[in-house]
Structures are given as C-alpha cells and as structure tokens.
Motif scaffolding. Sequence first.
Motif, PDB file in Angstrom:
ATOM      1  N   MET A  92       0.800  -1.220   0.000  1.00 16.59           N
ATOM      2  CA  MET A  92       0.000   0.000   0.000  1.00 16.59           C
ATOM      3  C   MET A  92       0.833   1.271   0.000  1.00 16.59           C
ATOM      4  N   ASN A  93       1.925   1.307   0.746  1.00 16.67           N
ATOM      5  CA  ASN A  93       2.568   2.600   0.977  1.00 16.67           C
ATOM      6  C   ASN A  93       4.087   2.593   0.916  1.00 16.67           C
ATOM      7  N   GLU A  94       4.687   1.511   0.452  1.00 13.75           N
ATOM      8  CA  GLU A  94       6.141   1.445   0.403  1.00 13.75           C
ATOM      9  C   GLU A  94       6.606   0.837  -0.919  1.00 13.75           C
ATOM     10  N   GLU A  95       7.680   1.401  -1.470  1.00 14.42           N
ATOM     11  CA  GLU A  95       8.402   0.732  -2.540  1.00 14.42           C
ATOM     12  C   GLU A  95       9.278  -0.337  -1.900  1.00 14.42           C
ATOM     13  N   MET A  96       9.648  -1.372  -2.672  1.00 18.39           N
ATOM     14  CA  MET A  96      10.292  -2.522  -2.061  1.00 18.39           C
ATOM     15  C   MET A  96      11.508  -2.995  -2.844  1.00 18.39           C
ATOM     16  N   PHE A  97      12.535  -3.424  -2.085  1.00 19.25           N
ATOM     17  CA  PHE A  97      13.627  -4.207  -2.644  1.00 19.25           C
ATOM     18  C   PHE A  97      13.265  -5.691  -2.497  1.00 19.25           C
ATOM     19  N   PHE A  98      13.685  -6.494  -3.483  1.00 22.61           N
ATOM     20  CA  PHE A  98      13.402  -7.927  -3.447  1.00 22.61           C
ATOM     21  C   PHE A  98      14.618  -8.673  -3.959  1.00 22.61           C
ATOM     22  N   ALA A  99      14.954  -9.797  -3.313  1.00 21.74           N
ATOM     23  CA  ALA A  99      16.099 -10.608  -3.735  1.00 21.74           C
ATOM     24  C   ALA A  99      15.887 -12.052  -3.302  1.00 21.74           C
ATOM     25  N   ILE A 100      16.676 -12.940  -3.892  1.00 21.60           N
ATOM     26  CA  ILE A 100      16.647 -14.365  -3.571  1.00 21.60           C
ATOM     27  C   ILE A 100      18.065 -14.782  -3.210  1.00 21.60           C
ATOM     28  N   ALA A 101      18.234 -15.365  -2.050  1.00 26.62           N
ATOM     29  CA  ALA A 101      19.579 -15.734  -1.574  1.00 26.62           C
ATOM     30  C   ALA A 101      20.274 -16.661  -2.563  1.00 26.62           C
ATOM     31  N   GLY A 102      21.535 -16.340  -2.855  1.00 26.90           N
ATOM     32  CA  GLY A 102      22.365 -17.224  -3.660  1.00 26.90           C
ATOM     33  C   GLY A 102      22.058 -17.247  -5.142  1.00 26.90           C
ATOM     34  N   HIS A 103      21.073 -16.483  -5.589  1.00 25.05           N
ATOM     35  CA  HIS A 103      20.645 -16.562  -6.983  1.00 25.05           C
ATOM     36  C   HIS A 103      20.611 -15.180  -7.633  1.00 25.05           C
ATOM     37  N   ASN A 104      21.167 -15.075  -8.802  1.00 23.97           N
ATOM     38  CA  ASN A 104      20.861 -13.968  -9.691  1.00 23.97           C
ATOM     39  C   ASN A 104      19.669 -14.373 -10.556  1.00 23.97           C
ATOM     40  N   MET A 132      13.775 -16.066   0.005  1.00 32.28           N
ATOM     41  CA  MET A 132      13.438 -14.878  -0.760  1.00 32.28           C
ATOM     42  C   MET A 132      13.021 -13.826   0.254  1.00 32.28           C
ATOM     43  N   ALA A 133      13.372 -12.577   0.016  1.00 36.33           N
ATOM     44  CA  ALA A 133      13.058 -11.547   1.006  1.00 36.33           C
ATOM     45  C   ALA A 133      12.750 -10.230   0.319  1.00 36.33           C
ATOM     46  N   ALA A 134      11.930  -9.429   0.969  1.00 34.31           N
ATOM     47  CA  ALA A 134      11.605  -8.094   0.481  1.00 34.31           C
ATOM     48  C   ALA A 134      11.530  -7.141   1.664  1.00 34.31           C
ATOM     49  N   SER A 135      12.110  -5.960   1.491  1.00 25.11           N
ATOM     50  CA  SER A 135      12.107  -4.935   2.543  1.00 25.11           C
ATOM     51  C   SER A 135      11.935  -3.576   1.881  1.00 25.11           C
ATOM     52  N   PRO A 136      11.517  -2.551   2.631  1.00 31.81           N
ATOM     53  CA  PRO A 136      11.145  -1.281   2.000  1.00 31.81           C
ATOM     54  C   PRO A 136      12.321  -0.455   1.519  1.00 31.81           C
ATOM     55  N   TYR A 137      12.060   0.258   0.424  1.00 31.73           N
ATOM     56  CA  TYR A 137      12.906   1.368  -0.017  1.00 31.73           C
ATOM     57  C   TYR A 137      12.116   2.626   0.294  1.00 31.73           C
ATOM     58  N   PHE A 138      12.613   3.427   1.233  1.00 32.98           N
ATOM     59  CA  PHE A 138      11.806   4.536   1.758  1.00 32.98           C
ATOM     60  C   PHE A 138      12.729   5.663   2.185  1.00 32.98           C
ATOM     61  N   GLU A 139      12.608   6.799   1.498  1.00 35.54           N
ATOM     62  CA  GLU A 139      13.492   7.932   1.757  1.00 35.54           C
ATOM     63  C   GLU A 139      12.798   9.086   2.471  1.00 35.54           C
ATOM     64  N   SER A 148      20.005 -19.692   3.965  1.00 35.31           N
ATOM     65  CA  SER A 148      20.673 -18.488   3.456  1.00 35.31           C
ATOM     66  C   SER A 148      19.668 -17.357   3.267  1.00 35.31           C
ATOM     67  N   MET A 149      20.064 -16.161   3.707  1.00 40.94           N
ATOM     68  CA  MET A 149      19.240 -14.964   3.572  1.00 40.94           C
ATOM     69  C   MET A 149      19.902 -14.023   2.568  1.00 40.94           C
ATOM     70  N   PRO A 150      19.151 -13.434   1.625  1.00 42.30           N
ATOM     71  CA  PRO A 150      19.762 -12.499   0.681  1.00 42.30           C
ATOM     72  C   PRO A 150      20.162 -11.201   1.370  1.00 42.30           C
ATOM     73  N   THR A 151      21.128 -10.529   0.784  1.00 46.30           N
ATOM     74  CA  THR A 151      21.532  -9.209   1.266  1.00 46.30           C
ATOM     75  C   THR A 151      20.762  -8.159   0.492  1.00 46.30           C
ATOM     76  N   LEU A 152      19.916  -7.415   1.180  1.00 48.78           N
ATOM     77  CA  LEU A 152      19.102  -6.382   0.557  1.00 48.78           C
ATOM     78  C   LEU A 152      19.701  -5.010   0.820  1.00 48.78           C
TER      79      LEU A 152
END
Length: 466
Positions: free
Chosen positions: A129-141, A183-190, A217-221
């Motif tokens: 609803m209110n945040e842009e997000m970074f998303f990544a998957i551990a160990g994978h491009n 797989m993980a997602a966290s906010p991009y918020f400035e 394994s956890m991805p680095t966001l």
Amino acid sequence: MGSMLGLLGIFLLDGLLLSMAYNVHHYSFILKETNFTRLCTTKPMLTVNEQFPASWFNRDVKELIDNATAIGGDVDPSDAFTINGWPGALYNCSEEIYLILFNYVVETLSRLPVVFGKTYLFRLVSAVMNEEMFFAIAGHNFTVVAQDGAYIKPILTSYIMITPGQTMDILLTANQPPSYYYMAASPYFESGAPHDETTTTAILQYTNVIAAPTNISMPTLPIETDNISADNFTSKIKALASKDHPISVPKNVTKQILITVSVNQLPCEHGAGLCGGPNGNRLSASLNNISFDTPTTDILQAYYRSLPNVFDSDFPDQPPLYFNFSGVDSDTYLLPQVGTKVKLIEYGASVEIVFQGTNVGNPENHPMHLHGYSFYVVGSAYGNWNQTTSPATYNLIDPPAVNTVGVPRNGWTAIRFVADNPGVWFMHCHLERHASWGMDAVLIVKNGSKKKTSIRRPPRDLPICA
C-alpha cells in the motif's frame, strides 16, 4: 516455466513452466469474506478466491483509514509485508514452524518448489500500500525480462526495486546446490513519514531436499534509504524495442503538461491545531497544487451524460506558481486548492506529462499511475525539470512502456503517450495514503471522429453504483 510471486504483498505467481507459456487458461474470481490468522491475530477479510496478496494489518484496514481521515492524520503502517499472503519467518508469532490444528498442517510462510536445472518465470506483483520494495533471492541472480506487461531488454541482477502497482517478470534458473533459500523483500523509503520497516520472507525450496538446513541463506538487501541501489536498477530498464516487439514513441508533442507533485496540509476544520497532521493541521496532497476532492457522482457518468456540478474541466497545464520546486521547503506552498478538476485531451493528441516532485511538506518518491494507458518513460532525473535542457537528455530510442513509474524524491519524470483510448481515466500516486489525501487527477480523452475511436455506450443492464 512460470510462476507468480505476489509480493508485499508481494504477489508471486508461481508454478508455470516456460513450456506452458502458450496454453490458454480460464479463471473464475469469487469475492468472499474469509477469516485469516496472521501474527496471532484473526480477522475477516474480503478476498478473491479466498486469498489475499497485500500487506497485513492486525486491525481492520477500513477502520484505520476512517479513523485517520476523521482526524486528518497519517494511517498507521502495516504490521507485516507478505509474500503470497504469508509474512514469513522474521515476525513475532510468525516463526518458521508447523502448526498442527485438527490434524491439518499449516505453515506460516510461503514456499516455492523448484527442480534443479529448470528455469522458472516468476511474475511479481507489488500490492503493497505505501512502500516501494527491494526484493532478492539468496544465492541466486535472476533476469528481469518484462515490466507492466511489456518486454524489456534483459537485466541480469541480484535484486530489484518495485513500486506499488508495478509488475515485473523475472527468469530464475535453479542452478545452486539443492537446498532451501530465503526470498526476502524490505522497503525502499526515503521519507520521514511513518512506514512499515519490516522484512517479509518466503522459501525457494529445491525438491528432493529431505530436511531443511540448520541455517537457511538470507539475501543481502539494500538498506531502506539506498537511492543509489534503487537508481542503479531502474536506470537499466529499457524497452526491448526489437523487430518482433517494436515501440512507437511520440516524437512531435502536441499537448504538454507539467505537474508538480506535493504533500500538503490543510487547516483543521475542527479548530486550529486539533487535527492529527503536523502542527495540528490536516494532511493533504496535490497535483499542481490541487487536492482532488472525490465526488459523490462518478465522473464517467457525469461527463457522458452531461450532468452538472460534478467536476470542473480546468485542471491546469502547468503549476499555478513557479519556484525552486526541489529546493524550497517553505510553509508558503503548503496550502493547496481543493477541487474536482479534470484535464480534457483531444483524441489522437501526442501527450507529454512531466511529473515534478517538490520539497514541500514531506518529500519522497511517488509511483505515479495512469489508468487506461501504458506510457513511455522518456526521461527522469533529480532536481528541477528545465524546458530547454531536460529534453536533450530524453531517451527516445528504447524507453520502457509502463503504467506506473516512480518519480524520484525532489526530481522529475517525463512520460509520453498517444491519446488513442477515449474515456475517463484516473491518474494518481500509487502510495495509498497520498491518493487518499488528494494526489490525484482525472484525464478525459475525448471521442474520436469514428465509432471505433469512441467509447462504447454502456450496456442497458449496467448496475448503478450505490
């Protein structure tokens, strides 16, 4: 190979292999109120096919919005993001465990099974609803191949940044040692505004793995204020623009509109200092300093039936006042005009809209969305758009065709499209709180000269909204 990730709700459409891409699928959509339990809280929700992809709120969302609207304050942030409806392993009361209830196994996070060596198409839809997000998957491009339903030049990357309302198609090859990967997602918020700061997770699970590893394994966001990482990704998005997938960017603009995008304040109608916004004012938002007032009669019917006193057709082509948009932070520009204004556009016009972010109020990124159209993103930069120098930086060779685009904090974004879809089209920021505060407008594209270039008449049995 195919899959849908529903993000943040990231909505991940999962499970389709590439070999199935040309099959025809038929779907039924059933609206139903369903009870859900997340984060040790149970509540009923109106769902589609008994699923929900969006952010999780422990309280009733409508109640939260109504309470915030009543006092003119900000809405409380969500309690969790989700992937395919599940918050994942990092929340209180949402550990990665199995719950045994009446001999039925219930998990607290989403899992996507993959077979080593196969390639999968993941379709990511951000229903946040209110945040842009970074998303990544551990160990994978993975390789991003489409955005908002249009092919782009392939981008090999370890992460993406996706805004509310956007969709992205990614190709992932299961080529790592078979195991479990987060797989993980966290906010991009400035912005300094309140927001959900949590991280949602799901598991990419290779088949034939008997037991989960001790440490998954956890991805680095990127950190949530990392505009460099966000820009590095978005700057790579270009249309495929091939012989089989051509594009047609308008070169000769016949209608140009410059729109400032601002967060504002209104005086409190309950009395000075009695509302929930800064300094006791009511939070507001605007386009060209006009805060949209939603009418009780819909604009579509009002326009085609010539109903009076519903809207004004004088939305301006440019801001009512020019100043240093990206530099000035002054209460002088906080107060918007409130109105229901639309912009009339001739059928067939080549339109350029420049969204100019401002430093008024609480500046942040704004994912702007236009109904009824895909448009070409021909330019974007920080600072103020300049009519003389900025067009020289435009990409008219392979700009992406999208329906939602992020306007950078204290920057601008230019879009172009041909007005060849007659109708009444809502244009708004896809951050829900900004849209509810008035960061909206309506574009009315007039009928063309022929029946096939005119909007269809409504069916006689069209239900009337109540």
